[in-house]
Design an enzyme around this catalytic site. Structure first.
Site, PDB file in Angstrom:
ATOM      1  N   ASP A   1       7.729   1.422   4.724  1.00 41.84           N
ATOM      2  CA  ASP A   1       6.483   1.094   5.413  1.00 41.84           C
ATOM      3  C   ASP A   1       6.405   1.910   6.689  1.00 41.84           C
ATOM      4  O   ASP A   1       7.006   1.544   7.695  1.00 41.84           O
ATOM      5  CB  ASP A   1       6.434  -0.409   5.733  1.00 41.84           C
ATOM      6  CG  ASP A   1       5.168  -0.794   6.480  1.00 41.84           C
ATOM      7  OD1 ASP A   1       4.222   0.009   6.493  1.00 41.84           O
ATOM      8  OD2 ASP A   1       5.129  -1.899   7.046  1.00 41.84           O
TER       9      ASP A   1
ATOM     10  N   GLY B   1       2.533  -2.276  12.904  1.00 40.22           N
ATOM     11  CA  GLY B   1       3.851  -1.790  13.265  1.00 40.22           C
ATOM     12  C   GLY B   1       4.668  -1.575  12.003  1.00 40.22           C
ATOM     13  O   GLY B   1       4.526  -2.302  11.018  1.00 40.22           O
ATOM     14  N   GLU B   2       5.528  -0.549  12.038  1.00 43.40           N
ATOM     15  CA  GLU B   2       6.282  -0.205  10.832  1.00 43.40           C
ATOM     16  C   GLU B   2       7.155  -1.367  10.389  1.00 43.40           C
ATOM     17  O   GLU B   2       7.927  -1.915  11.156  1.00 43.40           O
ATOM     18  CB  GLU B   2       7.144   1.036  11.097  1.00 43.40           C
ATOM     19  CG  GLU B   2       7.845   1.543   9.868  1.00 43.40           C
ATOM     20  CD  GLU B   2       8.281   2.994   9.997  1.00 43.40           C
ATOM     21  OE1 GLU B   2       8.992   3.473   9.107  1.00 43.40           O
ATOM     22  OE2 GLU B   2       7.887   3.647  10.985  1.00 43.40           O
ATOM     23  N   GLY B   3       7.038  -1.731   9.134  1.00 41.36           N
ATOM     24  CA  GLY B   3       7.777  -2.849   8.557  1.00 41.36           C
ATOM     25  C   GLY B   3       6.941  -4.092   8.416  1.00 41.36           C
ATOM     26  O   GLY B   3       7.127  -4.864   7.470  1.00 41.36           O
TER      27      GLY B   3
END
Length: 655
Positions: free
Chosen positions: A536, A589-591
């Site tokens: 992600d 946000g990543e994740g």
């Protein structure tokens, strides 16, 4: 117990499979070895057999002692029983022992009782014990009574000894598969440096397996459970050491969400309110001897169970047309789990990698923003932590080394790249040892997107402006000036490295930096331990691009729920052959986007695993069964009641 975490090991294999060489390599580190030879001398005129025995003798080091047990098969049990904790025994092999056991000179003999005595001696042995045995159960049933007696007795001996041993390995054509324990690290032996062409292949394989087995990291024995005080604290982040073998540094703490109520309003960066517990699984950082290099042969998902699971969906009693694009989830889970009826992932862990990049890559980023995000996650606040709590996922926060300005020089020294790769591998191994079924790769860091764009440009030939997303400030404004600075930074870094090698480690050192190197190690370690990963964001996909040059199998263990509207992620997904499942365009946000999509993925797997076969294909027909819900009561002036003052809601059956 030996440093390898096993006392007793059975090495099975066919004729000329390399089983003896591998067994010898596994005990080569012992100062002295007692070699127990079981085979009879044979016919004096059989020169070929004599040559085989001579070859075995010539391979033994001068420090080894040899004991022959061919004259008396019961002697093998005595030798094993008499060995102490400081002894190392190598028994080669049980086929010769069974041959002597069935010799007419020893008849009548109770073969079953003798085999049981051998298994009991192995089970109670305190020595370091390696036994070699032929695996003849895969061949045709012999046509002679003596041949059948031998295969039956040897099969019974192999089963009894395998049950008594701590570990069992099967050698086929010089390649080793570990049958016991069920999920050992050595199942993915990492290739050593290339051997000279004249080197003996079986010797190379033996050394490779010996290295991977002996150096595989194991959980610390008798590890104490966390105390109540430890369960209520949060651990400080821990930076990746430059030399992983230089001490006993533990891996970062694993935060486990408890109940996930709606958080009360709190001041920024306020201390956590206690809704996250923090038990830790601390593994000692020891010298692993792990060699990460291009061309590693790591496991692949099952080629057959994935299509079988998708085909099976057409037989289920689904009212509509099916799961649509979520069929990919079922196929992916089936292939990575090795079954045509995959189960939803119960144990999930989020790895949040925080690593900042200096220089123009971080243009437009708020100073200290990534540290604040990491503190939020530790306190159980913020989008990533709350979504992890809702998904009952553990959260591990890892500090990556700060990366230097890529436009001026290497982002990370070569030795720190090696350390970050090994550290990421260890993080994946720790998760696998803890029973984690799915990893979610997350990242936060100033300049991470620009570094990922540089990696993508170097590995896929992309132009920086086409893979760099717009810069959005914390106030929600688009900063085009910062975007142009980032583009110029990536351009200058690519120009600086135009004559540099484009090997995976070179790309990480020159452009990727600490966070992408660490994420690459996580992907490789997860692949080695057959743990699927949800990608992600730019850091995860950039790591996947690098990992394909180290081990092409890694991308097959990755799933991309959503591209998040990021151009770099889209391009990387296209190159890697990863089809995003949804197009929600969430930017949490990543994740966090992967965690937001995880309940949907679990729902698809739940339906695939629990729905019955359609009645037209032989499934159960529920037409005659009592319905689960009664028809609603007729509407009236007030709630209906049945012999009680408790209201009966519509759809509730009154018994």
């Amino acid at each position: 117990m030996s440093v390898d975490a096993w006392h007793t090991l059975l090495v099975l294999g066919g004729i000329r499979s390399g089983k003896s060489e591998i067994a010898e390599a596994l005990v080569a580190d012992a100062p002295t070895v007692r070699y127990v030879a079981t085979a009879p001398a044979g016919d004096p005129e059989d020169t070929e057999w004599a040559a085989r025995l001579a070859t075995h003798r010539a391979r033994r080091p001068g420090s080894w002692t040899t004991e022959e047990t061919a004259a008396h098969p019961g002697r093998l049990v005595e030798v094993i029983a008499a060995a102490g904790p400081n002894d190392t025994l190598l028994v080669d092999d049980l086929g010769g022992w069974v041959t002597v056991l069935l010799d007419p000179a020893h008849q009548p003999a109770d073969d079953t009782a003798t085999i049981a005595e051998l298994a009991a001696a192995v089970r109670s042995s305190t020595a370091r014990l390696v036994l070699v045995s032929p695996e003849v159960g895969l061949s045709l049933v012999p046509t002679t009574p003596l041949g059948r007696a031998f295969t039956d007795a040897l099969g019974a001996a192999n089963r009894a000894v395998a049950d008594a041993c701590d570990a069992v390995a099967l050698v086929v054509a010089g390649q080793t598969t570990w049958l016991k324990p069920a999920a050992p690290a050595p199942a993915h032996a990492v290739p050593p440096a290339a051997a000279p062409p004249e080197a003996e292949p079986s010797r190379d394989a033996a050394s490779q397996v010996a290295t991977s087995w002996a150096t595989a990291p194991r959980p610390a024995p008798d590890q104490a459970a966390p105390t109540e005080a430890a369960a209520n604290r949060t651990a400080p982040a821990q930076a990746v050491p430059a030399d992983l073998g230089a001490g006993d540094l533990a891996l970062p703490e694993v935060l486990t969400p408890a109940a996930a109520p709606a958080p009360a309003p709190a001041a920024p960066d306020a201390p956590g309110t206690g809704d996250w517990a923090a038990p830790t699984m601390a593994l000692p950082m020891i010298a692993t001897g792990l060699v990460i290099q291009p061309g590693m042969e790591l496991p692949m998902p099952d080629d057959y169970t994935g299509p079988q699971a998708v085909d099976r969906l057409a037989t289920l009693d689904i009212p509509g047309a099916g799961l649509g694009v979520l069929e990919q989830v079922v196929g992916f889970a089936a292939a990575t789990q090795g079954t045509s009826t995959p189960r939803p992932w119960d144990s999930v862990r989020v790895l949040l990698i925080r690593g900042d990049h200096e220089g123009g890559a971080s243009a437009g980023a708020t100073p200290g923003a990534s540290a604040r995000r990491a503190r939020q996650a530790r306190a159980g606040r913020g989008a990533l932590a709350r979504l992890a709590a809702e998904n009952r996922a553990g959260l591990q926060i890892v500090e990556a080394p700060v990366s230097a300005p890529m436009e001026d020089g290497p982002a990370l020294p070569a030795d720190e790249v090696e350390a970050a790769l090994r550290y990421g591998w260890r993080l994946a191994e720790q998760a696998a040892d803890a029973g984690v079924q799915l990893l979610v790769l997350a990242a936060c860091g100033a300049g991470a997107e620009a570094a990922a764009a540089a990696v993508l440009a170097a590995t896929a030939g992309a132009e920086p402006p086409t893979v760099l997303g717009r810069v959005v400030t914390e106030q929600g404004e688009i900063d085009d000036t910062a975007w142009m600075v980032r583009c110029a930074t990536v351009r200058d870094a690519l120009h600086r490295t135009r004559r540099s090698a484009r090997e995976a480690k070179d790309v990480l050192a020159e452009l990727g930096g600490g966070d992408i190197a660490l994420a690459t190690g996580v992907l490789l370690g997860a692949t080695a331990r057959k743990v699927p990963v949800l990608l992600d964001g730019p850091v995860g996909t950039a790591a996947a691009m690098v990992s394909r040059d180290l081990a092409g199998q890694a991308r097959h263990w990755c799933l991309l729920p959503d591209h998040g509207g990021r151009p770099g992620v889209r391009l990387a997904a296209d190159v890697l052959g990863l089809t995003p499942l949804v197009d929600l365009r969430l930017d949490l946000g990543e994740g966090a986007t992967a965690l937001a999509a995880l309940p949907l993925l679990r729902s698809a797997l739940t339906l695939a695993a629990t729905l019955p076969v359609h009645p037209s294909l032989g499934g159960p027909d529920d037409d005659g069964d009592e319905p689960d819900f009664a028809e609603p009561e007729p509407a009236g002036p007030g709630p209906a009641t049945v012999g009680t003052d408790e209201p009966v809601s519509p759809g509730r059956r009154a018994d």
